[in-house]
Write an enzyme that holds these catalytic residues in place. Structure first.
Site, PDB file in Angstrom:
ATOM      1  N   ARG A  18       0.852  -1.192   0.000  1.00 39.00           N
ATOM      2  CA  ARG A  18       0.000   0.000   0.000  1.00 39.00           C
ATOM      3  C   ARG A  18       0.887   1.241   0.000  1.00 39.00           C
ATOM      4  O   ARG A  18       1.005   1.927  -0.992  1.00 39.00           O
ATOM      5  CB  ARG A  18      -0.978  -0.013   1.182  1.00 39.00           C
ATOM      6  CG  ARG A  18      -2.178   0.968   0.993  1.00 39.00           C
ATOM      7  CD  ARG A  18      -1.842   2.400   1.307  1.00 39.00           C
ATOM      8  NE  ARG A  18      -1.285   2.568   2.652  1.00 39.00           N
ATOM      9  CZ  ARG A  18      -0.647   3.667   3.040  1.00 39.00           C
ATOM     10  NH1 ARG A  18      -0.465   4.687   2.215  1.00 39.00           N
ATOM     11  NH2 ARG A  18      -0.146   3.752   4.267  1.00 39.00           N
ATOM     12  N   ASP A  19       1.594   1.534   1.082  1.00 38.31           N
ATOM     13  CA  ASP A  19       2.504   2.681   1.072  1.00 38.31           C
ATOM     14  C   ASP A  19       3.590   2.475   0.021  1.00 38.31           C
ATOM     15  O   ASP A  19       4.031   3.418  -0.644  1.00 38.31           O
ATOM     16  CB  ASP A  19       3.132   2.876   2.454  1.00 38.31           C
ATOM     17  CG  ASP A  19       3.458   4.331   2.756  1.00 38.31           C
ATOM     18  OD1 ASP A  19       3.985   5.015   1.869  1.00 38.31           O
ATOM     19  OD2 ASP A  19       3.182   4.785   3.882  1.00 38.31           O
ATOM     20  N   HIS A  22       3.538   4.023  -3.578  1.00 40.37           N
ATOM     21  CA  HIS A  22       4.058   5.349  -3.907  1.00 40.37           C
ATOM     22  C   HIS A  22       5.453   5.272  -4.522  1.00 40.37           C
ATOM     23  O   HIS A  22       5.799   6.068  -5.395  1.00 40.37           O
ATOM     24  CB  HIS A  22       4.117   6.222  -2.651  1.00 40.37           C
ATOM     25  CG  HIS A  22       2.790   6.587  -2.082  1.00 40.37           C
ATOM     26  ND1 HIS A  22       1.864   7.359  -2.753  1.00 40.37           N
ATOM     27  CD2 HIS A  22       2.228   6.303  -0.875  1.00 40.37           C
ATOM     28  CE1 HIS A  22       0.794   7.534  -1.995  1.00 40.37           C
ATOM     29  NE2 HIS A  22       0.985   6.903  -0.853  1.00 40.37           N
ATOM     30  N   SER A 172       3.629  10.846   8.574  1.00 39.30           N
ATOM     31  CA  SER A 172       3.627  10.820   7.108  1.00 39.30           C
ATOM     32  C   SER A 172       4.795  11.584   6.498  1.00 39.30           C
ATOM     33  O   SER A 172       5.225  11.276   5.384  1.00 39.30           O
ATOM     34  CB  SER A 172       2.325  11.423   6.569  1.00 39.30           C
ATOM     35  OG  SER A 172       1.206  10.956   7.270  1.00 39.30           O
ATOM     36  N   HIS A 201       3.104   4.481  12.716  1.00 39.74           N
ATOM     37  CA  HIS A 201       3.430   4.414  11.289  1.00 39.74           C
ATOM     38  C   HIS A 201       4.546   5.418  11.043  1.00 39.74           C
ATOM     39  O   HIS A 201       4.325   6.630  11.083  1.00 39.74           O
ATOM     40  CB  HIS A 201       2.197   4.756  10.448  1.00 39.74           C
ATOM     41  CG  HIS A 201       2.442   4.765   8.973  1.00 39.74           C
ATOM     42  ND1 HIS A 201       2.223   3.661   8.176  1.00 39.74           N
ATOM     43  CD2 HIS A 201       2.887   5.749   8.132  1.00 39.74           C
ATOM     44  CE1 HIS A 201       2.508   3.966   6.916  1.00 39.74           C
ATOM     45  NE2 HIS A 201       2.921   5.231   6.866  1.00 39.74           N
ATOM     46  N   HIS A 203       7.981   7.011   8.888  1.00 45.00           N
ATOM     47  CA  HIS A 203       8.722   7.152   7.639  1.00 45.00           C
ATOM     48  C   HIS A 203      10.174   7.458   7.976  1.00 45.00           C
ATOM     49  O   HIS A 203      10.491   7.964   9.054  1.00 45.00           O
ATOM     50  CB  HIS A 203       8.105   8.230   6.747  1.00 45.00           C
ATOM     51  CG  HIS A 203       6.945   7.734   5.942  1.00 45.00           C
ATOM     52  ND1 HIS A 203       7.065   7.291   4.649  1.00 45.00           N
ATOM     53  CD2 HIS A 203       5.637   7.580   6.273  1.00 45.00           C
ATOM     54  CE1 HIS A 203       5.884   6.891   4.204  1.00 45.00           C
ATOM     55  NE2 HIS A 203       4.991   7.056   5.177  1.00 45.00           N
ATOM     56  N   TYR A 292       4.683  15.945   3.275  1.00 46.11           N
ATOM     57  CA  TYR A 292       4.036  14.651   3.021  1.00 46.11           C
ATOM     58  C   TYR A 292       4.922  13.813   2.102  1.00 46.11           C
ATOM     59  O   TYR A 292       5.275  14.234   1.001  1.00 46.11           O
ATOM     60  CB  TYR A 292       2.676  14.919   2.379  1.00 46.11           C
ATOM     61  CG  TYR A 292       1.706  13.773   2.359  1.00 46.11           C
ATOM     62  CD1 TYR A 292       1.327  13.130   3.537  1.00 46.11           C
ATOM     63  CD2 TYR A 292       1.122  13.362   1.168  1.00 46.11           C
ATOM     64  CE1 TYR A 292       0.400  12.095   3.510  1.00 46.11           C
ATOM     65  CE2 TYR A 292       0.188  12.336   1.129  1.00 46.11           C
ATOM     66  CZ  TYR A 292      -0.160  11.705   2.307  1.00 46.11           C
ATOM     67  OH  TYR A 292      -1.075  10.687   2.285  1.00 46.11           O
TER      68      TYR A 292
END
Length: 345
Positions: A18-19, A22, A172, A201, A203, A292
């Site tokens: 899913r992520d 990108h 994010s 979550h 990054h 983002y």
């Protein structure tokens, strides 16, 4: 906080499918998602999230179209799972409750309902209907670095009141450090019920994805998101195989086969990266500017089209506090920068 990281098992939520969309402009093939999901399932991951990078129904001119539909990806993964929970993500306003019901019919049993960190109120209908369907439901507060911990906790409280069984700190922009993560979970503890789970979550834009996830678990976050080879927006998510190796050394209960995850990351995922998922000058700018993470590929294209430095665009996006859903503004920002450059010449 009811989770004890020294005793209880972590819930490992993979986001490669899913992520990770990108990172390759949503271009996973059916064979790719099937092979990756099967490897994750066999390695003992608790849940596998599958969708367009921007969630169900995310395919659009604004976000980018995918190689396949959400339904094709989900059906392919549903066919190979034997123990991992099929999960998806939905952004109210992008995905509707009709998409949620269709995902359930395919076999999705867990959903994360994602909103900007100040907009939890728009999640009420989606959380409620997901609970009515019998799904496991998490609230997903994106760009969690943009507001103070106490304000974020009040948004988490709204999601809990709507029926969310878990609420995430969702970094994010990859802009939080360990102190920021700790403060947000401490704020959650002051307002959320002990039985409401917490999730993280991360990054990796400041190279803190693994460290932040460890601190989150120490603060009571039972659910940890990660992806194979860090496959995700920007510099990627917390790399799953690295996180598992690190917590295994600490003696934490994670239930995963670290060698199998290493193999899947190296053999299945890394070869798909048309742009390396790593910390470099562009992805570091995301974390530095608090932008983002999925803006990266859009900003790189705009920079190439208009002869700009990607970092200049990203820093300006951060200055303007642009958030997910404003991808269409990236070209506007680039044009403004071109005009400013011309005026200064």
């Amino acid at each position: 906080m009811s989770f004890d990281v020294g005793k209880d098992k972590l819930y490992i939520q993979d986001v490669t499918l899913r992520d990770g969309m990108h990172a390759i402009r949503h271009m996973y093939g059916i064979d790719h998602v099937r092979a990756i999901a099967q490897a994750l399932d066999e390695a003992g991951v608790d849940a596998i999230e599958v969708a367009h990078g921007d969630g169900l129904n995310g395919a659009s001119f604004n976000y980018g179209f995918g190689a396949h539909t959400d339904w094709e990806w989900l059906e392919a993964v549903a066919d190979v799972l034997t123990r991992s929970v099929l999960t998806t993500l939905i952004l109210p306003g992008v995905g509707t409750v009709d998409e949620l019901r269709r995902a359930y019919d395919i076999g999705v049993r867990s959903v994360r309902v994602a909103t900007h960190c100040t907009e939890a109120d728009v999640s009420k209908q989606h959380i409620g209907i997901a609970r009515d369907l019998g799904m496991d439901v998490s609230g997903f507060l994106m760009m969690s670095h943009m507001i103070e911990p106490e304000a974020l906790a009040q948004q988490a409280l709204l999601m809990e009141s709507y029926g969310a069984q878990c609420v995430y700190v969702t970094d994010s922009g990859g802009a939080l450090d360990m102190d920021g993560v700790r403060a947000r979970f401490q704020a959650y503890d002051r307002v959320l019920r002990p039985e409401t789970q917490r999730g993280m979550h991360a990054h990796h834009n400041l190279s803190l994805g693994v460290a932040n996830s460890i601190v989150a678990a120490q603060q009571g976050a039972v659910r940890i998101d990660a992806s194979l080879a860090g496959m995700g927006a920007g510099a990627g998510n917390a790399p799953l195989e690295v996180f598992i190796a690190a917590v295994d050394r600490k003696g934490w209960n994670h239930g995963c086969d670290v060698n199998a995850l290493m193999d899947a990351a190296e053999d299945l995922v890394r070869p798909l990266q048309d742009r390396p998922v790593r910390v470099d000058r562009e992805t570091l700018a995301l974390g530095y500017a608090g932008v983002y993470s999925s803006f990266l590929r859009h900003a790189e294209k705009a920079a190439a089209d208009y002869g700009l430095d990607t970092r200049t665009i990203l820093v300006e996006l951060g200055r303007r506090k642009m958030v997910g859903g404003q991808e269409d503004m990236i070209v506007d920002v680039a044009l403004d920068l071109v005009r400013e450059r011309g005026a200064a010449a």
